[in-house]
Write a protein that holds these residues in place. Structure first.
Motif, PDB file in Angstrom:
ATOM      1  N   GLN A 101      36.315 -37.983 -39.432  1.00  0.00           N
ATOM      2  CA  GLN A 101      35.812 -38.477 -38.152  1.00  0.00           C
ATOM      3  C   GLN A 101      34.451 -39.131 -38.367  1.00  0.00           C
ATOM      4  OE1 GLN A 101      35.804 -35.456 -35.171  1.00  0.00           O
ATOM      5  NE2 GLN A 101      38.013 -35.588 -34.888  1.00  0.00           N
ATOM      6  N   ALA A 102      34.240 -40.252 -37.706  1.00  0.00           N
ATOM      7  CA  ALA A 102      32.987 -41.008 -37.818  1.00  0.00           C
ATOM      8  C   ALA A 102      32.888 -41.948 -36.630  1.00  0.00           C
ATOM      9  CB  ALA A 102      32.957 -41.790 -39.143  1.00  0.00           C
ATOM     10  N   ASP A 103      31.848 -42.760 -36.634  1.00  0.00           N
ATOM     11  CA  ASP A 103      31.719 -43.833 -35.644  1.00  0.00           C
ATOM     12  C   ASP A 103      32.310 -45.088 -36.273  1.00  0.00           C
ATOM     13  OD1 ASP A 103      30.476 -42.224 -33.816  1.00  0.00           O
ATOM     14  OD2 ASP A 103      28.459 -42.776 -34.424  1.00  0.00           O
ATOM     15  N   TYR A 104      33.483 -45.489 -35.798  1.00  0.00           N
ATOM     16  CA  TYR A 104      34.197 -46.618 -36.391  1.00  0.00           C
ATOM     17  C   TYR A 104      34.030 -47.859 -35.530  1.00  0.00           C
ATOM     18  CZ  TYR A 104      36.489 -43.309 -39.483  1.00  0.00           C
ATOM     19  OH  TYR A 104      36.745 -42.353 -40.430  1.00  0.00           O
ATOM     20  N   LYS A 105      34.017 -48.994 -36.217  1.00  0.00           N
ATOM     21  CA  LYS A 105      33.992 -50.305 -35.561  1.00  0.00           C
ATOM     22  C   LYS A 105      35.063 -51.169 -36.193  1.00  0.00           C
ATOM     23  CE  LYS A 105      29.602 -51.104 -36.409  1.00  0.00           C
ATOM     24  NZ  LYS A 105      28.302 -51.747 -36.518  1.00  0.00           N
ATOM     25  N   ALA A 106      35.626 -52.026 -35.391  1.00  0.00           N
ATOM     26  CA  ALA A 106      36.579 -53.018 -35.892  1.00  0.00           C
ATOM     27  C   ALA A 106      36.181 -54.364 -35.301  1.00  0.00           C
ATOM     28  CB  ALA A 106      38.003 -52.659 -35.494  1.00  0.00           C
ATOM     29  N   LEU A 107      35.919 -55.324 -36.166  1.00  0.00           N
ATOM     30  CA  LEU A 107      35.570 -56.679 -35.729  1.00  0.00           C
ATOM     31  C   LEU A 107      36.822 -57.540 -35.816  1.00  0.00           C
ATOM     32  CD1 LEU A 107      32.187 -57.215 -37.595  1.00  0.00           C
ATOM     33  CD2 LEU A 107      32.567 -56.310 -35.313  1.00  0.00           C
ATOM     34  N   LEU A 108      37.144 -58.244 -34.745  1.00  0.00           N
ATOM     35  CA  LEU A 108      38.312 -59.126 -34.716  1.00  0.00           C
ATOM     36  C   LEU A 108      37.843 -60.569 -34.810  1.00  0.00           C
ATOM     37  CD1 LEU A 108      40.344 -57.319 -31.947  1.00  0.00           C
ATOM     38  CD2 LEU A 108      40.905 -57.436 -34.365  1.00  0.00           C
ATOM     39  N   LEU A 109      38.368 -61.278 -35.790  1.00  0.00           N
ATOM     40  CA  LEU A 109      38.018 -62.669 -36.026  1.00  0.00           C
ATOM     41  C   LEU A 109      39.286 -63.507 -36.006  1.00  0.00           C
ATOM     42  CD1 LEU A 109      36.364 -60.784 -38.362  1.00  0.00           C
ATOM     43  CD2 LEU A 109      35.111 -62.903 -38.410  1.00  0.00           C
ATOM     44  N   TYR A 110      39.199 -64.689 -35.436  1.00  0.00           N
ATOM     45  CA  TYR A 110      40.318 -65.632 -35.470  1.00  0.00           C
ATOM     46  C   TYR A 110      39.815 -66.919 -36.100  1.00  0.00           C
ATOM     47  CZ  TYR A 110      44.416 -68.281 -34.219  1.00  0.00           C
ATOM     48  OH  TYR A 110      45.551 -69.044 -34.277  1.00  0.00           O
ATOM     49  N   GLY A 111      40.392 -67.267 -37.222  1.00  0.00           N
ATOM     50  CA  GLY A 111      39.961 -68.471 -37.930  1.00  0.00           C
ATOM     51  C   GLY A 111      38.521 -68.380 -38.398  1.00  0.00           C
ATOM     52  N   GLY A 112      38.033 -67.162 -38.645  1.00  0.00           N
ATOM     53  CA  GLY A 112      36.659 -66.979 -39.103  1.00  0.00           C
ATOM     54  C   GLY A 112      35.638 -66.843 -37.985  1.00  0.00           C
ATOM     55  N   THR A 113      36.057 -66.969 -36.745  1.00  0.00           N
ATOM     56  CA  THR A 113      35.149 -66.859 -35.604  1.00  0.00           C
ATOM     57  C   THR A 113      35.282 -65.482 -34.973  1.00  0.00           C
ATOM     58  OG1 THR A 113      35.399 -69.218 -35.162  1.00  0.00           O
ATOM     59  CG2 THR A 113      34.494 -67.871 -33.388  1.00  0.00           C
ATOM     60  N   LEU A 114      34.162 -64.793 -34.832  1.00  0.00           N
ATOM     61  CA  LEU A 114      34.168 -63.459 -34.242  1.00  0.00           C
ATOM     62  C   LEU A 114      34.481 -63.557 -32.756  1.00  0.00           C
ATOM     63  CD1 LEU A 114      33.593 -60.414 -34.495  1.00  0.00           C
ATOM     64  CD2 LEU A 114      31.220 -60.936 -33.934  1.00  0.00           C
ATOM     65  N   LEU A 115      35.525 -62.824 -32.327  1.00  0.00           N
ATOM     66  CA  LEU A 115      35.922 -62.847 -30.924  1.00  0.00           C
ATOM     67  C   LEU A 115      35.659 -61.526 -30.214  1.00  0.00           C
ATOM     68  CD1 LEU A 115      39.326 -64.757 -31.051  1.00  0.00           C
ATOM     69  CD2 LEU A 115      37.070 -65.652 -30.500  1.00  0.00           C
ATOM     70  N   ARG A 116      35.758 -60.398 -30.914  1.00  0.00           N
ATOM     71  CA  ARG A 116      35.621 -59.108 -30.230  1.00  0.00           C
ATOM     72  C   ARG A 116      35.221 -58.035 -31.222  1.00  0.00           C
ATOM     73  NH1 ARG A 116      38.977 -57.061 -25.744  1.00  0.00           N
ATOM     74  NH2 ARG A 116      38.519 -59.089 -24.901  1.00  0.00           N
ATOM     75  N   GLN A 117      34.447 -57.058 -30.732  1.00  0.00           N
ATOM     76  CA  GLN A 117      34.122 -55.857 -31.501  1.00  0.00           C
ATOM     77  C   GLN A 117      34.647 -54.659 -30.731  1.00  0.00           C
ATOM     78  OE1 GLN A 117      30.057 -55.267 -32.825  1.00  0.00           O
ATOM     79  NE2 GLN A 117      30.239 -53.076 -32.471  1.00  0.00           N
ATOM     80  N   LEU A 118      35.357 -53.786 -31.417  1.00  0.00           N
ATOM     81  CA  LEU A 118      35.887 -52.560 -30.825  1.00  0.00           C
ATOM     82  C   LEU A 118      35.192 -51.371 -31.461  1.00  0.00           C
ATOM     83  CD1 LEU A 118      39.638 -53.552 -31.051  1.00  0.00           C
ATOM     84  CD2 LEU A 118      38.200 -53.673 -29.040  1.00  0.00           C
ATOM     85  N   ASP A 119      34.850 -50.373 -30.649  1.00  0.00           N
ATOM     86  CA  ASP A 119      34.159 -49.185 -31.131  1.00  0.00           C
ATOM     87  C   ASP A 119      34.980 -47.950 -30.833  1.00  0.00           C
ATOM     88  OD1 ASP A 119      31.692 -50.434 -32.020  1.00  0.00           O
ATOM     89  OD2 ASP A 119      31.276 -50.793 -29.909  1.00  0.00           O
ATOM     90  N   LEU A 120      34.933 -46.993 -31.752  1.00  0.00           N
ATOM     91  CA  LEU A 120      35.558 -45.686 -31.567  1.00  0.00           C
ATOM     92  C   LEU A 120      34.545 -44.646 -32.040  1.00  0.00           C
ATOM     93  CD1 LEU A 120      38.018 -43.947 -30.828  1.00  0.00           C
ATOM     94  CD2 LEU A 120      38.744 -44.160 -33.203  1.00  0.00           C
ATOM     95  N   ARG A 121      33.937 -43.958 -31.099  1.00  0.00           N
ATOM     96  CA  ARG A 121      32.919 -42.964 -31.432  1.00  0.00           C
ATOM     97  C   ARG A 121      33.577 -41.588 -31.442  1.00  0.00           C
ATOM     98  NH1 ARG A 121      27.600 -43.607 -28.513  1.00  0.00           N
ATOM     99  NH2 ARG A 121      27.360 -45.002 -30.253  1.00  0.00           N
ATOM    100  N   GLU A 122      33.642 -40.989 -32.624  1.00  0.00           N
ATOM    101  CA  GLU A 122      34.218 -39.660 -32.776  1.00  0.00           C
ATOM    102  C   GLU A 122      33.164 -38.590 -33.028  1.00  0.00           C
ATOM    103  OE1 GLU A 122      38.628 -40.612 -34.465  1.00  0.00           O
ATOM    104  OE2 GLU A 122      37.029 -40.505 -35.949  1.00  0.00           O
ATOM    105  N   VAL A 123      31.999 -38.980 -33.496  1.00  0.00           N
ATOM    106  CA  VAL A 123      30.870 -38.061 -33.698  1.00  0.00           C
ATOM    107  C   VAL A 123      29.670 -38.635 -32.971  1.00  0.00           C
ATOM    108  CG1 VAL A 123      31.700 -37.204 -35.917  1.00  0.00           C
ATOM    109  CG2 VAL A 123      30.170 -39.159 -35.864  1.00  0.00           C
ATOM    110  N   ASP A 124      28.755 -37.767 -32.593  1.00  0.00           N
ATOM    111  CA  ASP A 124      27.570 -38.224 -31.870  1.00  0.00           C
ATOM    112  C   ASP A 124      26.464 -38.509 -32.876  1.00  0.00           C
ATOM    113  OD1 ASP A 124      25.892 -38.966 -29.896  1.00  0.00           O
ATOM    114  OD2 ASP A 124      25.634 -36.966 -29.027  1.00  0.00           O
ATOM    115  N   SER A 125      26.400 -39.746 -33.343  1.00  0.00           N
ATOM    116  CA  SER A 125      25.429 -40.115 -34.365  1.00  0.00           C
ATOM    117  C   SER A 125      24.103 -40.575 -33.782  1.00  0.00           C
ATOM    118  CB  SER A 125      26.006 -41.224 -35.238  1.00  0.00           C
ATOM    119  OG  SER A 125      26.237 -42.364 -34.446  1.00  0.00           O
ATOM    120  N   LEU A 126      23.965 -40.595 -32.484  1.00  0.00           N
ATOM    121  CA  LEU A 126      22.747 -41.090 -31.854  1.00  0.00           C
ATOM    122  C   LEU A 126      21.683 -40.011 -31.704  1.00  0.00           C
ATOM    123  CD1 LEU A 126      24.277 -43.387 -29.127  1.00  0.00           C
ATOM    124  CD2 LEU A 126      23.371 -44.030 -31.353  1.00  0.00           C
ATOM    125  N   LYS A 127      21.996 -38.758 -32.015  1.00  0.00           N
ATOM    126  CA  LYS A 127      21.006 -37.678 -31.894  1.00  0.00           C
ATOM    127  C   LYS A 127      20.000 -37.704 -32.991  1.00  0.00           C
ATOM    128  CE  LYS A 127      23.753 -34.460 -29.256  1.00  0.00           C
ATOM    129  NZ  LYS A 127      24.354 -33.144 -29.180  1.00  0.00           N
TER     130      LYS A 127
END
Length: 127
Positions: A101-127
């Motif tokens: 478990q961690a703080d995961y990110k997935a960047l979605l690119l189409y043709g090399g252009t960044l279109l969206r970032q998705l986040d999945l926070r499973e641990v509280d890393s901001l403390k």
């Protein structure tokens, strides 16, 4: 007598001018064609057992190119994957084995252009 003709002339000109109407025809412009840019309309990042799964749908003018995902855990890059999308297929699904478990990110690119970032926070890393 001149006064009479002057009064009659004024009444006639006032009557003629008073009966004038302005005709207004609004100018209706031709409709503009609307072309929306390429965008990701549906995207999810979720955990399925030991795997992280990204599902994405691309809408807009698809000329045929690669939809890529770049996986991160915090600031560390975990991997990359891509699927070719064309006019027939607008959806893609990606999976990455990630048992911890961690703080995961997935960047979605189409043709090399960044279109969206998705986040999945499973641990509280901001403390």
């Amino acid at each position: 007598m001149a006064r009479f003709f002057l009064v009659v002339a004024c009444l006639l000109s006032a009557g003629l001018l008073g009966s004038c109407r302005y005709n207004f025809i609004p100018v209706i412009p031709a409709p503009l064609p609307v072309v929306l840019p390429l965008r990701i309309t549906k995207a999810t990042l979720e955990r399925r057992g030991e795997n992280l799964v990204v599902r994405a749908r691309v809408d807009g003018p698809v000329q045929g190119d690669y939809l890529s995902v770049v996986w991160f855990a915090g600031d560390k890059e975990l991997g990359r994957d891509s699927r070719y999308l064309d006019a027939a297929g607008h959806s893609a699904e990606f999976a990455l084995k990630a048992p911890a478990q961690a703080d995961y990110k997935a960047l979605l690119l189409y043709g090399g252009t960044l279109l969206r970032q998705l986040d999945l926070r499973e641990v509280d890393s901001l403390k």
